[in-house]
Motif scaffolding. Structure first.
Motif, PDB file in Angstrom:
ATOM      1  N   TYR A  94       0.608  -0.746   0.153  1.00 29.45           N
ATOM      2  CA  TYR A  94       0.093  -0.280  -0.061  1.00 29.45           C
ATOM      3  C   TYR A  94       0.734   0.973  -0.294  1.00 29.45           C
ATOM      4  CZ  TYR A  94      -3.157   3.801   1.629  1.00 29.45           C
ATOM      5  OH  TYR A  94      -3.439   4.997   1.562  1.00 29.45           O
ATOM      6  N   TYR A  95       1.947   1.225   0.506  1.00 24.89           N
ATOM      7  CA  TYR A  95       3.122   2.242   1.334  1.00 24.89           C
ATOM      8  C   TYR A  95       3.383   2.431  -0.517  1.00 24.89           C
ATOM      9  CZ  TYR A  95       6.447   6.197   2.791  1.00 24.89           C
ATOM     10  OH  TYR A  95       6.710   6.894   3.080  1.00 24.89           O
ATOM     11  N   ARG A  98       1.578   4.642  -2.492  1.00 29.16           N
ATOM     12  CA  ARG A  98       1.444   5.915  -1.581  1.00 29.16           C
ATOM     13  C   ARG A  98       2.605   6.840  -2.948  1.00 29.16           C
ATOM     14  NH1 ARG A  98       1.575   7.425   3.559  1.00 29.16           N
ATOM     15  NH2 ARG A  98       1.779   9.211   2.636  1.00 29.16           N
ATOM     16  N   ARG A 101       2.017   7.056  -6.324  1.00 29.89           N
ATOM     17  CA  ARG A 101       2.004   8.484  -6.286  1.00 29.89           C
ATOM     18  C   ARG A 101       2.056   9.658  -6.421  1.00 29.89           C
ATOM     19  NH1 ARG A 101      -2.040   4.588  -4.320  1.00 29.89           N
ATOM     20  NH2 ARG A 101      -2.286   5.408  -3.193  1.00 29.89           N
ATOM     21  N   ASP A 102       3.058  10.170  -5.247  1.00 31.21           N
ATOM     22  CA  ASP A 102       4.338  10.727  -4.845  1.00 31.21           C
ATOM     23  C   ASP A 102       4.933  11.670  -6.613  1.00 31.21           C
ATOM     24  OD1 ASP A 102       2.704  11.344  -2.548  1.00 31.21           O
ATOM     25  OD2 ASP A 102       4.574  10.741  -1.497  1.00 31.21           O
ATOM     26  N   ASN A 108       8.242  14.172  -4.530  1.00 29.74           N
ATOM     27  CA  ASN A 108       8.786  12.526  -4.492  1.00 29.74           C
ATOM     28  C   ASN A 108       9.832  14.063  -3.606  1.00 29.74           C
ATOM     29  OD1 ASN A 108      10.635  10.815  -3.364  1.00 29.74           O
ATOM     30  ND2 ASN A 108      11.769  11.037  -4.771  1.00 29.74           N
TER      31      ASN A 108
END
Length: 138
Positions: A94-95, A98, A101-102, A108
């Motif tokens: 899941y991370y 994320r 998406r960053d 980033n």
């Protein structure tokens, strides 16, 4: 006989899922090193496709794992520890979503060195899971 097929499918899907868990953070290393306009668009596309491909692999790993656990009565303290590590892997995945998406949004903030360390997390979790499943220390 059915038990062995379920176990084989579980191992197949876990192995495939881990291939993605190992490679996606490596793509993040390359993305963190890429300059805007470089190959970053291609790397982002690869990361997106890999992340989407990992989702059904993780789901099938869990389905066959639950089938082994509930259908064939596999039990023990080691199994609880393994399940906790699997939950950690799901959180890791899941991370990774994320992080992707960053990168996609240009947000980033981490260096390629951070991603190199982050890249090793699934390796250590896999080692712990293999030890728990084979040795069954408790």
């Amino acid at each position: 006989m059915g038990y062995l097929y379920i176990k084989a499918f579980h191992i197949f899907f876990v192995t495939s899922w881990f291939a993605g868990l190992f490679y996606l953070p490596r793509l993040f290393v390359n993305l963190a090193m890429a300059k805007p306009g470089d190959e970053s668009q291609r790397l982002l596309e690869m990361a997106r496709k890999l992340y989407r491909f990992m989702m059904p692999l993780s789901l099938m790993s869990i389905v066959f794992g639950l089938w082994l656990w509930l259908g064939y009565g596999i039990a023990g303290g080691w199994l609880h520890a393994k399940l906790a590590l699997v939950m950690l892997l799901l959180g890791f995945q899941y991370y990774c979503g994320r992080i992707y998406r960053d990168f996609e949004a240009g947000r980033n903030q981490r260096s390629h060195v951070w991603y190199r360390v982050f890249n090793e997390i699934p390796t250590f979790i896999l080692l712990a899971i293999v030890i728990l499943v084979v040795v069954k220390p408790f």
